[in-house]
Scaffold this motif. Structure first.
Motif, PDB file in Angstrom:
ATOM      1  N   ALA A   1       0.858  -1.189   0.000  1.00  0.00           N
ATOM      2  CA  ALA A   1       0.000   0.000   0.000  1.00  0.00           C
ATOM      3  C   ALA A   1       0.887   1.230   0.000  1.00  0.00           C
ATOM      4  O   ALA A   1       2.041   1.189   0.448  1.00  0.00           O
ATOM      5  N   TYR A   2       0.344   2.322  -0.507  1.00  0.00           N
ATOM      6  CA  TYR A   2       1.044   3.600  -0.539  1.00  0.00           C
ATOM      7  C   TYR A   2       0.409   4.520   0.487  1.00  0.00           C
ATOM      8  O   TYR A   2      -0.816   4.492   0.690  1.00  0.00           O
ATOM      9  N   ALA A   3       1.207   5.334   1.159  1.00  0.00           N
ATOM     10  CA  ALA A   3       0.666   6.239   2.184  1.00  0.00           C
ATOM     11  C   ALA A   3       1.675   7.338   2.476  1.00  0.00           C
ATOM     12  O   ALA A   3       2.851   7.261   2.093  1.00  0.00           O
ATOM     13  N   HIS A   4       1.200   8.375   3.160  1.00  0.00           N
ATOM     14  CA  HIS A   4       2.055   9.453   3.649  1.00  0.00           C
ATOM     15  C   HIS A   4       1.947   9.544   5.162  1.00  0.00           C
ATOM     16  O   HIS A   4       0.894   9.260   5.738  1.00  0.00           O
ATOM     17  N   PHE A   5       3.044   9.926   5.786  1.00  0.00           N
ATOM     18  CA  PHE A   5       3.019  10.418   7.160  1.00  0.00           C
ATOM     19  C   PHE A   5       2.859  11.933   7.087  1.00  0.00           C
ATOM     20  O   PHE A   5       3.579  12.594   6.325  1.00  0.00           O
ATOM     21  N   LEU A   6       1.948  12.498   7.858  1.00  0.00           N
ATOM     22  CA  LEU A   6       1.707  13.938   7.850  1.00  0.00           C
ATOM     23  C   LEU A   6       2.118  14.556   9.172  1.00  0.00           C
ATOM     24  O   LEU A   6       2.181  13.883  10.207  1.00  0.00           O
ATOM     25  N   ASN A   7       2.380  15.881   9.156  1.00  0.00           N
ATOM     26  CA  ASN A   7       2.569  16.596  10.417  1.00  0.00           C
ATOM     27  C   ASN A   7       1.196  17.059  10.917  1.00  0.00           C
ATOM     28  O   ASN A   7       0.168  16.834  10.273  1.00  0.00           O
ATOM     29  N   VAL A   8       1.164  17.713  12.058  1.00  0.00           N
ATOM     30  CA  VAL A   8      -0.120  18.092  12.655  1.00  0.00           C
ATOM     31  C   VAL A   8      -0.848  19.146  11.818  1.00  0.00           C
ATOM     32  O   VAL A   8      -2.061  19.323  11.964  1.00  0.00           O
ATOM     33  N   GLN A   9      -0.132  19.851  10.937  1.00  0.00           N
ATOM     34  CA  GLN A   9      -0.768  20.827  10.048  1.00  0.00           C
ATOM     35  C   GLN A   9      -1.316  20.180   8.777  1.00  0.00           C
ATOM     36  O   GLN A   9      -1.887  20.859   7.922  1.00  0.00           O
ATOM     37  N   GLY A  10      -1.148  18.862   8.640  1.00  0.00           N
ATOM     38  CA  GLY A  10      -1.684  18.166   7.490  1.00  0.00           C
ATOM     39  C   GLY A  10      -0.796  18.182   6.265  1.00  0.00           C
ATOM     40  O   GLY A  10      -1.255  17.865   5.158  1.00  0.00           O
ATOM     41  N   ARG A  11       0.477  18.526   6.426  1.00  0.00           N
ATOM     42  CA  ARG A  11       1.412  18.522   5.294  1.00  0.00           C
ATOM     43  C   ARG A  11       2.278  17.264   5.328  1.00  0.00           C
ATOM     44  O   ARG A  11       2.573  16.723   6.391  1.00  0.00           O
ATOM     45  N   THR A  12       2.681  16.825   4.162  1.00  0.00           N
ATOM     46  CA  THR A  12       3.433  15.574   4.041  1.00  0.00           C
ATOM     47  C   THR A  12       4.803  15.675   4.695  1.00  0.00           C
ATOM     48  O   THR A  12       5.541  16.640   4.485  1.00  0.00           O
ATOM     49  N   LEU A  13       5.126  14.667   5.485  1.00  0.00           N
ATOM     50  CA  LEU A  13       6.479  14.521   6.015  1.00  0.00           C
ATOM     51  C   LEU A  13       7.266  13.490   5.210  1.00  0.00           C
ATOM     52  O   LEU A  13       8.355  13.765   4.735  1.00  0.00           O
TER      53      LEU A  13
END
Length: 357
Positions: free
Chosen positions: A95-107
């Motif tokens: 599966a593909y996914a992103h980890f985000l910061n609390v502001q909702g931007r990609t880390l």
């Protein structure tokens, strides 16, 4: 190594309860590049090209709490593997996914591999990430681990390969099948069909596949830029890129029905509003390019000089740019100097959903 990923003798009935990790080191022999599209041999018989992705690393996450732990951090559902009791070689799900910061931007962008649970030590997940942020990703996971029973460990002995067809007929002339066995994990790239397959192994990738040869890594990056596929921190700068503007939903990388995760609020609100004015698009540059290429963040302008977006990253005359959708039909350019400019042509990838084209 068996998957059970790197277990040897981990199949039912072998080795008893005292299964141990026994990694067999495979010498990294010199690999010879071949010529042609995606590394096709001179006779044209190679059906597949294998690209060694040295800039990608693997982090193994396992333990009783691994699944709920990752679910609370990732934008997507987890790839749960098939049961080893119902198949001789249970498939590894990706599966593909992103980890985000609390502001909702990609880390960090990751490809996840769910491993069949022959034994507790063999189950869990592999997280494929940009090598330059492997340490940062480990710290990010440790920050939220708290008291969960989770173990995280890099797997530097495993190498990541991308496998692309040399021709549209490759699946018929030399078909591949998902597998998880003693020498490799092979599964389809979860982002889009045009990105082929992913192979994890200690051995030489081309030797494990039918009619496969080593490809030039530049060809792989050129291909994914032409298809508009971002990968790694150059294309998705940590804390800058927004997941839906980066086409995460198109790449099967986000679930809007799963439970809460870090950074979910902005992503969900943007999705339900249904308005995404900018998107990451493949672009082609025409003109005399600077020796070092176009710098990331360089403004893309309309014919009248209005801002249309920003160049993100690229290779040669192809790359990605974050552009306002209402501006992409007109002529665009990047100003190289006071007197010179490079024409920019944006395109909509063919694999995007029809409704967005």
């Amino acid at each position: 190594m068996a998957v059970a990923t790197l277990l040897r003798g981990a199949a039912p009935g072998r080795g008893g309860p005292a299964w141990r990790w026994r990694l067999h080191a495979v010498p990294r022999r010199r690999l010879a590049h071949s010529s042609g599209r995606f590394g096709r041999d001179r006779t044209g018989r190679a059906a597949w090209a294998c690209f060694l992705l040295d800039e990608r690393s693997l982090l193994r996450v396992r333990g009783p709490d691994a699944a709920p732990f990752l679910l609370g951090l990732l934008t997507n559902e987890l790839p749960l593997p098939g049961s080893p009791d119902h198949a001789a070689t249970p498939p590894v799900r990706a599966a593909y996914a992103h980890f985000l910061n609390v502001q909702g931007r990609t880390l960090y962008d990751v490809i996840l591999y769910g491993l069949p649970g022959y034994a507790e030590e063999a189950s869990g997940f592999f997280l494929e990430c940009d090598s330059s942020v492997l340490g940062a990703l480990q710290k990010h996971l440790a920050l939220y681990k708290i008291r969960r029973k989770v173990t995280m460990e890099p797997r530097p002995e495993l190498r990541v390969w991308a496998v692309l067809p040399n021709s549209p007929q490759a699946d018929q002339t030399a078909p591949l099948q998902e597998r998880a066995e003693a020498t490799a994990i092979l599964t389809r790239d979860p982002r889009t069909a045009c990105m082929g397959w992913r192979l994890l192994t200690q051995e030489e990738g081309p030797a494990l596949l039918p009619r496969a040869q080593l490809g030039d890594l530049q060809d792989y990056h050129t291909h994914r830029y032409q298809q508009g596929i971002p990968e790694g921190v150059r294309d998705l700068p940590p804390g800058v890129a927004l997941p839906l503007e980066s086409n995460l939903a198109f790449m099967n990388g986000v679930s809007f029905t799963k439970g809460c995760y870090i950074g979910q609020e902005l992503t969900t609100r943007t999705h339900h509003m249904g308005v995404i004015r900018k998107r990451l698009l493949p672009v082609r540059l025409t003109g005399l390019l600077p020796a070092g290429g176009v710098s990331p963040g360089t403004a893309v302008l309309t014919a009248s000089g209005q801002a249309a977006g920003k160049f993100r990253a690229g290779q040669g005359n192809v790359g990605l740019a974050l552009l306002r959708l209402e501006k992409i039909k007109g002529p665009l350019h990047i100003r190289i100097s006071e007197s010179d400019q490079v024409a920019v042509t944006a395109s909509v990838p063919g694999w995007w959903p029809v409704a967005t084209k």
